[in-house]
Design a protein around this motif. Structure first.
Motif: not given
Length: 218
Positions: A113-134
């Motif tokens: 997903r391309i763009g500022p990560a803060v914006d991409s993260l803010a748009a990530m609603t309703g997705e299944a939870p992540f088990d691991f984040v790097f």
């Protein structure tokens, strides 16, 4: 000491990791396309892969794709039905990463997903939870990225944040370097957040003197 650190990393890679055509091609392609050589080392990549497997991760979030070198390590840790979402600011970097992932046979598992990560993260609603984040992107936003990782994770989610020692620069409370200011803000946030259990480890090696945060969502 830098040459010695590099030599030890080379020894580790030779004894434990071996040759890997896909990863070697990725680094060569990154250089050819003008990407900065700031990927994790091979030993660090393997560590990420092992930690994701130990966590039993089926969904992985990566913040900071670059050319996809660490992405390949993480995607390889996924089971057949696993998926990885990786966020990249620069469209050129994302195109290079897509080529590298396809060459490694992992294109179907990875959503760039391309763009500022803060914006991409803010748009990530309703997705299944992540088990691991790097997290390995702009250091100024690290605290915000960890807050997003908590929101997008679940109890037990593993969070790794890279480059948190900065050759000891993290000790400099008067630093004007935004990366150090952001890293210190990250430590303050981690220490004050009751929803996380965290530590940080110093490292030396091919990437110099640095370190990473290892945290678990409670």
């Amino acid at each position: 000491m830098g040459e010695r650190w590099q030599a030890v990393d080379d020894y580790i890679a030779a004894r434990l990791l071996g040759d890997d055509d896909a990863l070697a091609t990725t680094l060569a392609n990154n250089a050819e396309q003008g990407l900065p050589p700031i990927d994790v080392s091979a030993a660090q990549g393997k560590m990420l892969s092992l930690l994701a497997q130990i966590a039993g991760a089926k969904r992985i979030l990566e913040i900071g794709t670059l050319g996809g070198y660490s992405t390949i390590w993480l995607a390889r840790a996924l089971p057949e039905d696993g998926a990885l979402v990786t966020l990249e600011l620069e469209a050129h970097h994302a195109r290079v990463a897509r080529t590298n992932l396809e060459n490694a046979g992992l294109g179907a598992k990875v959503d760039i997903r391309i763009g500022p990560a803060v914006d991409s993260l803010a748009a990530m609603t309703g997705e299944a939870p992540f088990d691991f984040v790097f997290i390995d992107a702009d250091k100024q936003s690290n605290a915000a990225y960890v807050e997003a990782a908590i929101r997008l994770g679940r109890p037990g989610t593993t969070i790794i944040v890279d480059n948190v020692v900065r050759e000891g620069g993290v000790l400099d409370a008067d630093s004007a370097d935004e990366r150090i200011v952001g890293t210190r803000a990250l430590f303050d946030m981690l220490g004050a957040n009751p929803g996380l259990d965290a530590t940080a480890i110093q490292t030396v090696g091919a990437k110099g003197w640095d370190g990473f945060v290892l945290a678990r969502v409670l």
